[in-house]
Design an enzyme around this catalytic site. Structure first.
Site, PDB file in Angstrom:
ATOM      1  N   GLY A  44      -2.697   0.925  -3.932  1.00  0.00           N
ATOM      2  CA  GLY A  44      -1.793   0.118  -4.750  1.00  0.00           C
ATOM      3  C   GLY A  44      -0.675  -0.494  -3.927  1.00  0.00           C
ATOM      4  O   GLY A  44      -0.299  -1.656  -4.133  1.00  0.00           O
ATOM      5  N   SER A  45      -0.156   0.267  -2.993  1.00  0.00           N
ATOM      6  CA  SER A  45       0.939  -0.241  -2.152  1.00  0.00           C
ATOM      7  C   SER A  45       0.490  -1.451  -1.346  1.00  0.00           C
ATOM      8  O   SER A  45       1.227  -2.430  -1.219  1.00  0.00           O
ATOM      9  CB  SER A  45       1.434   0.854  -1.197  1.00  0.00           C
ATOM     10  OG  SER A  45       1.871   1.979  -1.916  1.00  0.00           O
TER      11      SER A  45
ATOM     12  N   ASN B 262       6.364   3.839 -13.631  1.00  0.00           N
ATOM     13  CA  ASN B 262       5.745   5.101 -13.237  1.00  0.00           C
ATOM     14  C   ASN B 262       6.600   6.315 -13.554  1.00  0.00           C
ATOM     15  O   ASN B 262       6.091   7.421 -13.658  1.00  0.00           O
ATOM     16  CB  ASN B 262       5.395   5.089 -11.748  1.00  0.00           C
ATOM     17  CG  ASN B 262       6.511   4.557 -10.891  1.00  0.00           C
ATOM     18  OD1 ASN B 262       6.969   3.420 -11.046  1.00  0.00           O
ATOM     19  ND2 ASN B 262       6.984   5.382  -9.982  1.00  0.00           N
TER      20      ASN B 262
ATOM     21  N   GLN C 108       0.131   1.883 -13.130  1.00  0.00           N
ATOM     22  CA  GLN C 108       0.268   2.923 -14.155  1.00  0.00           C
ATOM     23  C   GLN C 108      -0.400   2.552 -15.478  1.00  0.00           C
ATOM     24  O   GLN C 108      -0.770   3.431 -16.243  1.00  0.00           O
ATOM     25  CB  GLN C 108       1.748   3.226 -14.412  1.00  0.00           C
ATOM     26  CG  GLN C 108       2.432   3.986 -13.295  1.00  0.00           C
ATOM     27  CD  GLN C 108       1.927   5.408 -13.120  1.00  0.00           C
ATOM     28  OE1 GLN C 108       1.424   6.038 -14.053  1.00  0.00           O
ATOM     29  NE2 GLN C 108       2.045   5.921 -11.911  1.00  0.00           N
TER      30      GLN C 108
ATOM     31  N   ALA D  70      -7.112   3.217  -7.509  1.00  0.00           N
ATOM     32  CA  ALA D  70      -8.127   4.074  -8.144  1.00  0.00           C
ATOM     33  C   ALA D  70      -7.640   5.482  -8.474  1.00  0.00           C
ATOM     34  O   ALA D  70      -8.030   6.064  -9.482  1.00  0.00           O
ATOM     35  CB  ALA D  70      -9.365   4.154  -7.241  1.00  0.00           C
TER      36      ALA D  70
ATOM     37  N   THR E 179     -13.672  -3.264   7.949  1.00  0.00           N
ATOM     38  CA  THR E 179     -14.920  -2.848   7.307  1.00  0.00           C
ATOM     39  C   THR E 179     -14.613  -2.187   5.974  1.00  0.00           C
ATOM     40  O   THR E 179     -13.708  -1.358   5.874  1.00  0.00           O
ATOM     41  CB  THR E 179     -15.686  -1.880   8.227  1.00  0.00           C
ATOM     42  OG1 THR E 179     -15.985  -2.580   9.426  1.00  0.00           O
ATOM     43  CG2 THR E 179     -16.970  -1.387   7.582  1.00  0.00           C
TER      44      THR E 179
ATOM     45  N   CYS F 163       8.385   9.952  -5.833  1.00  0.00           N
ATOM     46  CA  CYS F 163       8.445   9.196  -4.585  1.00  0.00           C
ATOM     47  C   CYS F 163       9.684   9.524  -3.789  1.00  0.00           C
ATOM     48  O   CYS F 163       9.780   9.198  -2.622  1.00  0.00           O
ATOM     49  CB  CYS F 163       8.390   7.706  -4.887  1.00  0.00           C
ATOM     50  SG  CYS F 163       6.857   7.278  -5.698  1.00  0.00           S
TER      51      CYS F 163
HETATM   52  C1  LIG Z   1       1.217   5.037  -7.444  1.00  0.00           C
HETATM   53  C2  LIG Z   1       1.834   3.703  -7.624  1.00  0.00           C
HETATM   54  C3  LIG Z   1       1.794   2.725  -6.615  1.00  0.00           C
HETATM   55  C4  LIG Z   1       1.202   2.996  -5.272  1.00  0.00           C
HETATM   56  O1  LIG Z   1      -0.156   3.187  -5.294  1.00  0.00           O
HETATM   57  P1  LIG Z   1      -0.852   3.897  -4.020  1.00  0.00           P
HETATM   58  O2  LIG Z   1      -2.289   3.716  -4.232  1.00  0.00           O
HETATM   59  O3  LIG Z   1      -0.421   5.326  -4.076  1.00  0.00           O
HETATM   60  O4  LIG Z   1      -0.319   3.186  -2.824  1.00  0.00           O
HETATM   61  C5  LIG Z   1       2.343   1.500  -6.874  1.00  0.00           C
HETATM   62  N1  LIG Z   1       2.915   1.226  -8.056  1.00  0.00           N
HETATM   63  C6  LIG Z   1       2.985   2.124  -9.049  1.00  0.00           C
HETATM   64  C7  LIG Z   1       3.618   1.748 -10.357  1.00  0.00           C
HETATM   65  C8  LIG Z   1       2.461   3.397  -8.863  1.00  0.00           C
HETATM   66  O5  LIG Z   1       2.543   4.301  -9.849  1.00  0.00           O
END
Ligand SMILES: *Cc1c(COP(=O)(O)O)cnc(C)c1O
Length: 379
Positions: free
Chosen positions: A71-72, A151, A179, A200, A237, A325
């Protein structure tokens, strides 16, 4: 000791059906998807299927789906990618004060590089004001990035309205949907979303794989140079097994959405009622209405949230304190500050986030433990 896990906003386990689909891609079909022989083609085929599953789940086209590592990374690629590709049109970006660090720190980086960022306030429930958003728009605004749901406190933002404003002013709209996905039905067309990030491991898929949806017409710049994977937007990859995992996980999440939402809403309401019945000097953070179905966030006065977390751990209960976090760093969460949680409460915050395996009995056990622990650690 039985573990009772109430931290699904931090991460989830991988569903068995998801794992089963992933396993062949570690040892049997381990070919590089760029290779032309059969086990390479099988990997490519598996990625194609996953891309289709993700696209269908959010009402996008397959060519609008890019696989990332998390996600980051999706947030970085969305925000920097749009900023760099559109900087000739303007350098102003609008976000909110309660974004995930993956968005906030990306915006801070862009600020250092000469972009101008507006950080919108939120009300005491954690929602931005549409009026403030519209007033913040300037001639050179190129991007609005507002999270779908928070979150920490579970507040769902007025995404459909934000999408309308962005469209009206011809500004690109990104949302961090990490979220919300799996909890709320997501439709990028209906909500006018141009870019959307998911990960995921927040919905029973594996860690280390994410998706960035980018609407066909949106111009964005890649951040990583190398091979031409992901339509030349994300070199490296492909994480084939991970991609298979996110595809299966999102398919299952969408299939189970209503049942899952109903179950979590029931348990959440029950838990909130139990806490309010059994404890004085507690405050629910966030909104009761615009809230993720499994999120419970309470501040207890004269309690240290981290101490409470560790005591609960002795009973096999996993919750999070103010902000996962920032654990290990005791400055209070920027989200709780932004919604104006008072000094005497802010350090006594715990977040309970429910998931598919939680039961009413689990919640009862949690309440019993809280009743035992809280009086002992009250200052
Ligand atoms: C967990 C989270 C992320 C980061 O996702 P990762 O896959 O852990 O990098 C970003 N935004 C929100 C709102 C999250 O809860």
């Amino acid at each position: 000791m039985k573990i009772r896990y109430f931290d699904h906003a931090a991460t989830t386990y991988v569903k068995l059906e998801v794992l089963k689909e992933m396993l062949p891609y570690f040892r049997l079909n381990y070919g590089n998807p760029s290779s032309l022989y059969s086990i390479g083609r099988k990997s490519k085929k598996a990625i194609d299927i996953a891309r289709k599953r993700v696209a269908e789940a959010i009402n996008a086209k397959t060519k609008e789906i890019y696989f990332t590592s998390c996600g980051s990374e999706s947030d970085n690629l969305a925000i920097k990618g749009v900023a760099y590709a559109n900087k000739n049109k303007g350098k102003h970006i609008i976000t909110s004060k309660i974004e995930h660090p993956a968005v906030l720190n990306t915006c801070k980086r862009l600020e250092e590089e000469g972009f101008e960022i507006t950080y919108l306030n939120v009300d005491c429930k954690g929602r931005i004001s549409i009026e403030e958003l519209e007033n913040a728009i300037k001639e050179d605004t190129i991007l609005i990035t507002i999270m779908f749901a928070n979150n920490e406190i579970g507040t769902i933002e007025p995404i459909e309205e934000i999408g309308k404003i962005a469209k009206k002013h011809n500004i690109i709209f990104h949302t961090d949907c990490v979220q919300a996905i799996g909890n709320v039905k997501i439709d990028v067309k209906k909500f006018n979303i141009d870019l959307l990030s998911i990960s995921a491991h927040k919905f029973y898929g594996p860690k280390g794989v994410g998706v960035l949806y980018v609407k066909e017409s949106i111009n964005f710049q890649k951040l990583q140079d190398g091979g031409h994977q992901e339509k030349d937007k994300r070199a490296g990859t492909e994480n084939v097994a991970g991609i298979v995992g996110i595809g299966k996980a999102i398919e299952l999440a969408n299939l189970n959405l209503e049942r899952y939402n109903k179950k979590l809403t029931f348990l959440k309401d029950y838990c909130i009622n139990q806490i309010e019945k059994n404890f004085k000097n507690v405050k629910l953070n966030g909104s009761k209405i615009n809230r993720l179905p499994g999120n419970i966030n309470y501040s207890f006065s004269k309690i240290n949230g981290e101490e409470l977390l560790l005591k609960l751990d002795e009973y096999g209960i996993c919750v999070s304190s103010g902000s996962a976090c920032s654990s290990g760093n005791d400055s209070p969460s920027h989200v709780l500050k932004a919604i104006g949680v008072k000094e005497e409460y802010i350090n006594g915050t715990i977040r309970i986030t429910l998931g598919e395996e939680n039961t009413k009995q689990d919640v009862d056990f949690l309440i019993r433990c809280l009743k035992e622990i809280i009086p002992k650690i009250s200052k």
